[in-house]
Design a protein around this motif. Structure first.
Motif, PDB file in Angstrom:
ATOM      1  N   LYS A  95     -76.971  18.846  41.960  1.00 44.05           N
ATOM      2  CA  LYS A  95     -77.280  19.295  40.599  1.00 44.05           C
ATOM      3  C   LYS A  95     -77.030  20.779  40.389  1.00 44.05           C
ATOM      4  CE  LYS A  95     -78.059  17.223  37.861  1.00 44.05           C
ATOM      5  NZ  LYS A  95     -76.987  16.528  37.073  1.00 44.05           N
ATOM      6  N   PHE A 135     -82.748  21.726  40.570  1.00 43.24           N
ATOM      7  CA  PHE A 135     -81.679  21.778  39.571  1.00 43.24           C
ATOM      8  C   PHE A 135     -80.953  23.113  39.723  1.00 43.24           C
ATOM      9  CE2 PHE A 135     -81.073  19.510  35.238  1.00 43.24           C
ATOM     10  CZ  PHE A 135     -79.708  19.719  35.271  1.00 43.24           C
ATOM     11  N   TYR A 143     -87.352  20.438  39.407  1.00 47.68           N
ATOM     12  CA  TYR A 143     -87.098  19.660  38.191  1.00 47.68           C
ATOM     13  C   TYR A 143     -87.943  18.386  38.188  1.00 47.68           C
ATOM     14  CZ  TYR A 143     -84.674  17.785  34.143  1.00 47.68           C
ATOM     15  OH  TYR A 143     -84.395  17.296  32.897  1.00 47.68           O
TER      16      TYR A 143
END
Length: 724
Positions: A401, A451, A471
């Protein structure tokens, strides 16, 4: 249900099937035609992408004869939710009211009906006020001025439903959070709600005043109205002024290019720049990959869509302010894997830029497939790229991510950090074409649900530290924290670099052990004091996730202070790409923020926060490499300043280091605080390790440093105030 799981379930809803390859497809006549075809495939072949298909199925089901009252009620409730996703707000209102009327005749209560009704009216309230009557104050907490709704009826209906819901579900902190937000929108918070449901007023105040950063995007015409996407601030036409480029997750929407004019205004030159041919893209990254002096753009696609996200990225070569899609030409089109994270860097030390793309592989947790290894594209002398990830040992094989590059051990070569769903990875560059995975060994493998990430030197000691955003959080977690109750959020991590030997977790010590849910994020210097600050752009796909974005000021490397409310940064809409840059050439950094949600019914307008100024000195630095990459990527900068009291201090920067979901300029914009002179400016170039030193550099100037020649070119910045 874990909020981290939600995006993955959305991907499962989209479906994992491939497009029908049984029929030969015609060759596209242009990039736009290619992406238009992909958009049709996504919208027709992936169930519920952007909130479309399931709604159609429910509309058919509701017309069937013989439905029981229970079945009809459930369909109506689901339809209202799908109407929201699709942006059909009148239909959502009609369906939720039909559900309420039907439930009134049932001999039992209907869990969650009033909460769903509240969400419908909340979005109606946003549409009537924040979208149709958009102004600079809209959706910025604490809601005041133009942020208070003119059309209050939808918000009043939302509050009625939330109060009714809380009568039966008194411990629902998420509903309590929404009740307080909607009362702010009505303009009677906190007195407008019973005391038992109020959140503390201290939760919406800052302890330090950093000056109000006003959102001037509506006045300048750069408040693009679309879904989540990326944002870049950069000088794309080499006129000395920083321009703006944004992207959108919607596969039918093109990139947008706003050229910064000499008169302080902006003009939309999307078509002239040929960026109207590039559709979709959750993120975009800027670099001068070919070393010709023009910054180029990489558009990243397919994130969150699992197998349906195997859509090629776009490398857009800048030819004097016009962009040419060279993706296939340079070998970056295939294989195409879902991604939103990539970083440029000279990983093999040959002087040109390579590219690492962190893909969303499900290999470690999904037996159905999704083996999408990350890619390390090494650039050859002819400007083409070859994937060497497997040979280098950096395939990651996890649901990537975020990714960032930086020389954390100061050995002269770039290392990689990959933020994953699951354990994160730190790849130390061994300098021989191979990387060693040392995340657990050096203590930086967490958080597992993470993230955006980046390397930066937050304490100005010359060693790159590491930020990793967690996240997993909900509005209930936000409410719990304001009330001093336990929460279930995954917290971020700030790791202090201990001379390249290991990292120390200083999250709590630096005041960052709080509930955040950042998607986009970036760092910059709010007040030009020389210490790097953090902006977190929060949210998730759910309509209820109305979370203020968060600004954290670095207090001299000792602690981060939450200055969200005093600075005017607490925007409630879904935050994504963030870029810091001096758009008006007055020496301080403004902030451009891409706003908008995941579903087509959750669009919003982007924000541009103008820096009010803090009276501090500055230096803007452009690096021009010769042996090293031309943009100076990988170079390290040290500025030694003397303050008014005669004391000296150092400021450190790393060229090329930005957030994995942010697009700040390639040049360095360095705040100097209350400096009375710059005693020395040092640049260490990555390929040769040569250090260039310049003494008594003038303050408040734009300077250019050329590798090899050792030249220092000085330019006086002429401010171009924003044209209201």
């Amino acid at each position: 249900m874990s909020r981290w799981v939600a995006p993955l379930l959305l991907g499962a809803v989209f479906g994992c099937g491939e497009p029908d390859m049984s029929k030969p497809e015609p060759e596209p006549t242009s990039a736009r035609a290619e992406f238009e075809r992909i958009a049709v495939e996504l919208l027709e072949g992936s169930p519920n992408f952007l909130g479309v298909q399931r709604r159609q199925e429910l509309l058919v089901r509701i017309e069937r004869e013989g439905l029981s009252a229970d079945a009809r009620l459930q369909i109506l409730m689901d339809l209202a939710f799908e109407d929201l996703r699709a942006g059909e707000l009148e239909a959502a209102q009609e369906h939720i009211e039909a559900a309420v009327a039907l439930a009134a005749d049932l001999p039992y209560g209907v869990p969650d009906l009033q909460r769903r009704r509240a969400l419908v009216y909340l979005r109606l309230a946003e549409q009537e006020n924040c979208v149709r009557r958009h102004n600079r104050d809209c959706c910025i907490v604490p809601l005041q001025g133009g942020g208070v709704h003119q059309i209050v009826e939808p918000a009043l209906e939302a509050r009625r439903s939330l109060l009714a819901f809380l009568q039966d579900y008194r411990d629902d902190l998420g509903a309590r959070w929404l009740l307080n937000v909607v009362s702010m929108a009505i303009g009677d918070w906190p007195s407008g709600i019973p005391e038992q449901w109020r959140l503390p007023e201290s939760a919406f105040r800052s302890t330090r005043d950093v000056g109000r950063f006003v959102n001037i995007a509506p006045e300048l015409g750069v408040d693009t109205f679309n879904l989540c996407g990326g944002a870049i601030i950069e000088d794309f036409d080499s006129d000395g002024r920083l321009d703006i480029v944004t992207s959108s997750y919607d596969p039918r929407e093109s990139l947008r290019f706003y050229r910064n004019r000499e008169d302080g205004g902006f003009e939309d030159l999307t078509a002239e720049a040929h960026l109207d041919e590039q559709l979709g893209g959750l993120n975009c990254v800027v670099e001068d990959y070919d070393g010709d002096g023009d910054p180029d753009i990489l558009v990243l696609r397919g994130a969150w869509l699992f197998d349906a996200g195997r859509i090629r990225n776009s490398l857009l070569r800048n030819d004097g302010g016009r962009f040419v899609d060279v993706t296939r030409e340079v070998g970056l089109a295939e294989p195409a894997y879902p991604t939103q994270a990539a970083t440029w860097g000279d990983f093999d030390g040959d002087g040109d830029l390579d590219l690492y793309v962190a893909n969303e592989s499900r290999k470690t947790f999904d037996r159905r497939g999704g083996d999408f290894p990350s890619q390390l594209f090494v650039q050859g002398e002819d400007g083409t790229f070859v994937d060497r990830a497997r040979q280098a040992g950096v395939t990651n094989d996890r649901y990537g991510k975020g990714v960032t590059a930086g020389d954390f051990d100061n050995d002269g070569d770039l290392d990689l950090y990959v933020s994953n769903r699951g354990v994160n990875r730190l790849y130390r560059n061994e300098g021989n074409g191979r990387f060693a995975e040392v995340a657990k060994e050096l203590g930086v493998a967490e958080p597992g649900k993470s993230f955006a990430t980046w390397f930066f030197d937050f304490d100005n000691d010359g060693w790159l530290d590491l930020f990793v955003a967690g996240y997993e959080a909900t509005i209930a977690d936000l409410a719990a924290e304001t009330l001093g109750q336990p929460d279930g959020a995954t917290l971020p991590k700030l790791y202090r670099n201990l001379a390249g030997e290991r990292f120390e977790d200083v999250t709590a010590a630096m005041g960052l052990d709080h509930v955040y849910l950042p998607m986009g994020a970036n760092f910059g210097d709010l007040d030009n004091d020389g210490w790097l600050d953090i902006y977190l752009a929060t949210g998730d796909p759910e309509f209820e996730s109305l979370m203020p974005n968060v600004m954290l000021r670095n207090d001299g490397g000792k602690r981060f202070e939450d200055v969200t409310m005093s600075g005017g940064f607490g925007h409630l809409q879904k935050g994504h790409g963030v870029a810091f840059g001096d758009l008006d050439r007055d020496g301080d950094q403004d902030i451009y923020h891409q706003l908008g949600g995941f579903y087509r019914g959750d669009r919003f307008r982007n924000a541009l926060f103008e820096n009010p100024g803090h009276g501090h000195r500055f230096l803007t630095l452009s690096l021009i490499g010769r042996r090293s990459p031309r943009s100076g990527s990988g170079a390290r900068v040290r500025v030694e300043v003397e303050d008014l009291d005669g004391s000296t201090r150092q400021i450190h920067r790393a060229a090329g280091s930005v957030s994995s979901f942010g697009g700040s300029p390639l040049r360095q914009e360095i705040g100097l605080g209350a400096a009375r002179r710059i005693r020395a400016l040092e640049v260490r170039w990555p390929r040769s390790a040569e250090v260039q030193r310049f003494e008594d550099v003038p303050l408040d100037r734009h300077v250019k440093v050329r590798e090899v020649e050792g030249q220092l070119e000085i330019e006086e910045l002429k401010a171009t105030p924003f044209r209201r």
